[in-house]
Design a protein around this motif. Sequence first.
Motif, PDB file in Angstrom:
ATOM      1  N   ALA A   1       0.824  -1.207   0.000  1.00  0.00           N
ATOM      2  CA  ALA A   1       0.000   0.000   0.000  1.00  0.00           C
ATOM      3  C   ALA A   1       0.861   1.263   0.000  1.00  0.00           C
ATOM      4  O   ALA A   1       0.574   2.238  -0.706  1.00  0.00           O
ATOM      5  CB  ALA A   1      -0.928  -0.013   1.221  1.00  0.00           C
ATOM      6  N   ALA A   2       1.927   1.250   0.791  1.00  0.00           N
ATOM      7  CA  ALA A   2       2.822   2.411   0.840  1.00  0.00           C
ATOM      8  C   ALA A   2       3.529   2.613  -0.495  1.00  0.00           C
ATOM      9  O   ALA A   2       3.682   3.747  -0.971  1.00  0.00           O
ATOM     10  CB  ALA A   2       3.836   2.232   1.963  1.00  0.00           C
ATOM     11  N   SER A   3       3.951   1.513  -1.123  1.00  0.00           N
ATOM     12  CA  SER A   3       4.624   1.617  -2.420  1.00  0.00           C
ATOM     13  C   SER A   3       3.686   2.186  -3.481  1.00  0.00           C
ATOM     14  O   SER A   3       4.106   2.971  -4.338  1.00  0.00           O
ATOM     15  CB  SER A   3       5.143   0.242  -2.855  1.00  0.00           C
ATOM     16  OG  SER A   3       6.177  -0.201  -1.996  1.00  0.00           O
ATOM     17  N   LEU A   4       2.432   1.804  -3.427  1.00  0.00           N
ATOM     18  CA  LEU A   4       1.439   2.353  -4.349  1.00  0.00           C
ATOM     19  C   LEU A   4       1.259   3.852  -4.132  1.00  0.00           C
ATOM     20  O   LEU A   4       1.277   4.648  -5.076  1.00  0.00           O
ATOM     21  CB  LEU A   4       0.084   1.662  -4.143  1.00  0.00           C
ATOM     22  CG  LEU A   4      -0.155   0.320  -4.806  1.00  0.00           C
ATOM     23  CD1 LEU A   4      -1.419  -0.317  -4.246  1.00  0.00           C
ATOM     24  CD2 LEU A   4      -0.272   0.478  -6.325  1.00  0.00           C
ATOM     25  N   THR A   5       1.086   4.228  -2.878  1.00  0.00           N
ATOM     26  CA  THR A   5       0.829   5.628  -2.544  1.00  0.00           C
ATOM     27  C   THR A   5       2.000   6.525  -2.926  1.00  0.00           C
ATOM     28  O   THR A   5       1.813   7.658  -3.395  1.00  0.00           O
ATOM     29  CB  THR A   5       0.533   5.752  -1.038  1.00  0.00           C
ATOM     30  OG1 THR A   5      -0.613   4.954  -0.724  1.00  0.00           O
ATOM     31  CG2 THR A   5       0.256   7.182  -0.661  1.00  0.00           C
TER      32      THR A   5
ATOM     33  N   GLY B   1       4.787  -7.198 -13.219  1.00  0.00           N
ATOM     34  CA  GLY B   1       6.218  -6.950 -13.341  1.00  0.00           C
ATOM     35  C   GLY B   1       6.733  -5.876 -12.411  1.00  0.00           C
ATOM     36  O   GLY B   1       7.955  -5.767 -12.214  1.00  0.00           O
ATOM     37  N   ASP B   2       5.845  -5.058 -11.827  1.00  0.00           N
ATOM     38  CA  ASP B   2       6.288  -4.081 -10.829  1.00  0.00           C
ATOM     39  C   ASP B   2       6.953  -4.820  -9.666  1.00  0.00           C
ATOM     40  O   ASP B   2       6.519  -5.909  -9.289  1.00  0.00           O
ATOM     41  CB  ASP B   2       5.094  -3.298 -10.276  1.00  0.00           C
ATOM     42  CG  ASP B   2       4.604  -2.203 -11.213  1.00  0.00           C
ATOM     43  OD1 ASP B   2       5.253  -1.976 -12.237  1.00  0.00           O
ATOM     44  OD2 ASP B   2       3.559  -1.595 -10.904  1.00  0.00           O
ATOM     45  N   SER B   3       7.976  -4.218  -9.098  1.00  0.00           N
ATOM     46  CA  SER B   3       8.622  -4.847  -7.944  1.00  0.00           C
ATOM     47  C   SER B   3       8.738  -3.838  -6.810  1.00  0.00           C
ATOM     48  O   SER B   3       8.822  -2.624  -7.041  1.00  0.00           O
ATOM     49  CB  SER B   3      10.010  -5.371  -8.316  1.00  0.00           C
ATOM     50  OG  SER B   3      10.865  -4.321  -8.711  1.00  0.00           O
ATOM     51  N   PHE B   4       8.726  -4.345  -5.592  1.00  0.00           N
ATOM     52  CA  PHE B   4       8.844  -3.477  -4.427  1.00  0.00           C
ATOM     53  C   PHE B   4       9.456  -4.256  -3.277  1.00  0.00           C
ATOM     54  O   PHE B   4       9.429  -5.492  -3.242  1.00  0.00           O
ATOM     55  CB  PHE B   4       7.483  -2.905  -4.024  1.00  0.00           C
ATOM     56  CG  PHE B   4       6.486  -3.931  -3.554  1.00  0.00           C
ATOM     57  CD1 PHE B   4       6.274  -4.177  -2.205  1.00  0.00           C
ATOM     58  CD2 PHE B   4       5.737  -4.667  -4.479  1.00  0.00           C
ATOM     59  CE1 PHE B   4       5.360  -5.123  -1.776  1.00  0.00           C
ATOM     60  CE2 PHE B   4       4.806  -5.616  -4.057  1.00  0.00           C
ATOM     61  CZ  PHE B   4       4.621  -5.842  -2.705  1.00  0.00           C
ATOM     62  N   SER B   5      10.001  -3.501  -2.329  1.00  0.00           N
ATOM     63  CA  SER B   5      10.601  -4.113  -1.152  1.00  0.00           C
ATOM     64  C   SER B   5       9.578  -4.164  -0.031  1.00  0.00           C
ATOM     65  O   SER B   5       8.834  -3.203   0.199  1.00  0.00           O
ATOM     66  CB  SER B   5      11.824  -3.308  -0.700  1.00  0.00           C
ATOM     67  OG  SER B   5      12.355  -3.844   0.491  1.00  0.00           O
ATOM     68  N   ALA B   6       9.529  -5.300   0.669  1.00  0.00           N
ATOM     69  CA  ALA B   6       8.588  -5.476   1.773  1.00  0.00           C
ATOM     70  C   ALA B   6       9.344  -5.758   3.063  1.00  0.00           C
ATOM     71  O   ALA B   6       9.130  -6.778   3.726  1.00  0.00           O
ATOM     72  CB  ALA B   6       7.614  -6.599   1.459  1.00  0.00           C
TER      73      ALA B   6
END
Length: 342
Positions: free
Chosen positions: A292-296, A305-310
């Motif tokens: 949610a934070a990465s989206l915001t 294919g989007d990538s993010f750190s959790a």
Amino acid sequence: MTNTKAGPVPSLVRRVTLLTALYHGLGIHRAAAAAGPSGALKMAYLPKQVNNPYHAMLGQGVMEAAREMGVQARMLGPTTAQALAQEPFIDQLIAERLNAVILAANEAVALLPKVRELIAVGTKIVAVDADLATDARDLFINQASQEGVGRAQMQLMAQLMDGQGEFAILSATVTASNQNAWIYWMLQELRRPAYKNMKMTKVLYGNDDPVKSREQCISLLQNPNLRGIICPTTVGILASAEYVASSPFKGKVHVTGLGTPNQMRPFVKNGTVRAFQLWNPVDLGYLAAYAAASLTKGHISGKKGDSFSAGRLGDYIVGSKGEVILGVPTTFDINNIDRFSF
């Protein structure tokens, strides 16, 4: 580290056809939701039921991640697992114009109008535990693939029953999209030749209410040929285990499904439940908050294919239809249950 379990996944069964049709061509406008006066992002977790231990632990994960990220977050919601019970809380969140809402919907179709209003004020929607239509949320954080959970539950039941006899299913609510998808895949697995000597007799619903779930368990046990009950709900498996533990059915009818180690530990140790499965709900909420934070922040858009750190869970990749998968379910039994505490 990179989580290799969370990539593009096979097409999963979701009850979204009606929702997609309703949303088509609506052209919903996403206004910009503002951060708080201090600049901190604001989000909330709206569970199916706040007094459900599973959702309480999921909320713990949301709060853990929020503290790490400096995000303002809270959990709020109904005490009954009914779709209409969530509507007043969505109204409250609409008025607050938060950056993101993590939503475990009791029923996607019934909540569509309210979710549409939430989207219109610019709030990012992260579905968790149960999916919404793909155009009614930005991401779906899935505990495991619905096919994977359903087939794993059926495989475990077959092991417990030695591939012989009748079993039944005690689910949560009749409208829960995740429960229905898991049951679908259980029955698909059951069609394989390996299960030719097994028969599913009935599906009953306990509405994620302990009393109702106990009553439904008792109803299922009226079948003298019953050898097993699959409860893909933490409320249902606990209610069933509690009843069977002090009944003549202990050791004769296998209770399994999805439960938490802390809930089920005494029933594993006293022989009522030989094995059950689940993922870590704390990790599920933790992952949802980071997503949610990465989206915001605009780091991801929810595209494949989007990538993010959790945080402590490592890196994740957005899969097909905006889905992110936490991992595979774990099987708990007498040999490993004491290694887990949640």
